[in-house]
Design a protein around this motif. Sequence first.
Motif, PDB file in Angstrom:
ATOM      1  N   TYR A 188       0.704  -1.071  -0.074  1.00 34.92           N
ATOM      2  CA  TYR A 188       0.086   0.501   0.115  1.00 34.92           C
ATOM      3  C   TYR A 188       1.207   1.735   0.001  1.00 34.92           C
ATOM      4  CZ  TYR A 188      -3.933  -3.496   0.600  1.00 34.92           C
ATOM      5  OH  TYR A 188      -4.632  -3.818   0.773  1.00 34.92           O
ATOM      6  N   ASP A 189       2.367   1.190   0.004  1.00 36.39           N
ATOM      7  CA  ASP A 189       3.141   2.337   0.915  1.00 36.39           C
ATOM      8  C   ASP A 189       3.909   2.266  -0.507  1.00 36.39           C
ATOM      9  OD1 ASP A 189       5.148   3.654   0.892  1.00 36.39           O
ATOM     10  OD2 ASP A 189       5.498   3.510   2.645  1.00 36.39           O
ATOM     11  N   ILE A 211      -2.349  -6.199  -4.746  1.00 29.38           N
ATOM     12  CA  ILE A 211      -3.121  -5.524  -3.868  1.00 29.38           C
ATOM     13  C   ILE A 211      -4.191  -6.757  -3.725  1.00 29.38           C
ATOM     14  CG2 ILE A 211      -4.504  -4.183  -5.239  1.00 29.38           C
ATOM     15  CD1 ILE A 211      -2.094  -3.536  -5.847  1.00 29.38           C
ATOM     16  N   ALA A 220      -8.819  -3.249   7.034  1.00 30.65           N
ATOM     17  CA  ALA A 220      -7.662  -3.020   7.306  1.00 30.65           C
ATOM     18  C   ALA A 220      -6.389  -2.502   8.782  1.00 30.65           C
ATOM     19  CB  ALA A 220      -8.049  -1.566   6.459  1.00 30.65           C
ATOM     20  N   VAL A 232      -1.405  -1.687   6.401  1.00 31.47           N
ATOM     21  CA  VAL A 232      -2.119   0.018   5.749  1.00 31.47           C
ATOM     22  C   VAL A 232      -1.946   1.406   6.207  1.00 31.47           C
ATOM     23  CG1 VAL A 232      -4.482   0.538   5.041  1.00 31.47           C
ATOM     24  CG2 VAL A 232      -3.255  -1.779   5.173  1.00 31.47           C
ATOM     25  N   LEU A 236      -4.816   6.009   4.711  1.00 29.48           N
ATOM     26  CA  LEU A 236      -5.958   5.145   3.926  1.00 29.48           C
ATOM     27  C   LEU A 236      -7.126   4.175   4.773  1.00 29.48           C
ATOM     28  CD1 LEU A 236      -3.627   2.803   1.398  1.00 29.48           C
ATOM     29  CD2 LEU A 236      -4.676   4.937   1.197  1.00 29.48           C
ATOM     30  N   ILE A 253      -8.908   2.514  -4.397  1.00 31.75           N
ATOM     31  CA  ILE A 253      -7.116   2.797  -3.792  1.00 31.75           C
ATOM     32  C   ILE A 253      -6.303   1.778  -4.060  1.00 31.75           C
ATOM     33  CG2 ILE A 253      -6.435   1.507  -1.565  1.00 31.75           C
ATOM     34  CD1 ILE A 253      -8.551   3.122  -0.043  1.00 31.75           C
ATOM     35  N   ALA A 254      -7.003   0.538  -4.379  1.00 33.19           N
ATOM     36  CA  ALA A 254      -6.973  -0.225  -5.312  1.00 33.19           C
ATOM     37  C   ALA A 254      -6.058   0.001  -6.474  1.00 33.19           C
ATOM     38  CB  ALA A 254      -7.419  -1.497  -5.387  1.00 33.19           C
ATOM     39  N   PHE A 257      -3.029   2.901  -6.772  1.00 28.19           N
ATOM     40  CA  PHE A 257      -1.918   2.230  -6.171  1.00 28.19           C
ATOM     41  C   PHE A 257      -1.231   1.258  -8.186  1.00 28.19           C
ATOM     42  CE2 PHE A 257       1.306  -1.664  -5.991  1.00 28.19           C
ATOM     43  CZ  PHE A 257       2.123  -0.587  -4.336  1.00 28.19           C
TER      44      PHE A 257
END
Length: 293
Positions: A188-189, A211, A220, A232, A236, A253-254, A257
């Motif tokens: 996620y980062d 992912i 999360a 996470v 987020l 969010i996915a 990324f």
Amino acid sequence: MTLKDAFERGEFVVTSEVGPPKGIDIAEMMHAAENMKSRVHAVNVTDNQAAVMRLSTIAACIHLKQAGLEPVLQVTGRDRNRLAIQSDLLGAASFGVTTVLALTGDHVVVGDHKQAKPVFDLDSVQILDAVAALNAGTDLMGNDLKGAPEIFAGAVVTPDSNPIRPQLAKFDKKVRAGAKYFQTQAVYDKDSFLRFMEHARCRGAKVLAGIVVLRSARMARFMNKNIPGIAVPPELINELEASKEPEATGIEIAARFIRDTRDACDGVHIMAVGAEHLVPKVLDAAGIGEVGQ
């Protein structure tokens, strides 16, 4: 098209995964896989994931293969010794299932048969060694095979591992053992992942960014607490918490990324964890069309 072919053609590779059923009713698994068929290059089949007993991953892979999908056979060292692992690899290859992901496997204490005896005769690197031997026409003892497979093997890596140096050393060891591609733990980062890719790019292996589609802030937090290697970020979690439609926010969010890291890696592995119908939605939001287009 095989996963190997997709990498060699330089396509942005998309994979996802399904879990075999706990029983012999494969309808739900096949429905999930069919819904992704035009959007993914391959479907990963988990091997008694989280140490929970399920239908054989080899049998599930054969069902997917017969339905026209490219299955990725997960092979863990938890449940089988070296005899069984080599035998299963040859058996799968005899059915045309030749794309493999080598893992050590979760310990039985996290699963539903806590009294089971864990094997761990081979770890993920040694499973890759076994694949290399079989591809060269021998078993691990150097005995000749009657017909050698052509197995395309990959492994896993955790870019958010803390500390990262042992993880990078294990990554290098897997490359030397013959891993041709890597599927990462959920990331996620973006900045952390890009730093990892600087290391990976020098080793030549292909990398699929992992992912996991978040569906709530609670999910999360659960992952942060219970799954090693997943982190996470708080921002987020706050974004999910503030959303009136957390599932839609998780999809965005996915997708965000994927858009932000697409140029740095070779593809993505989307884990929808029982919500495989979300995979096409993530790809749509990321601007990724059907396979081959």
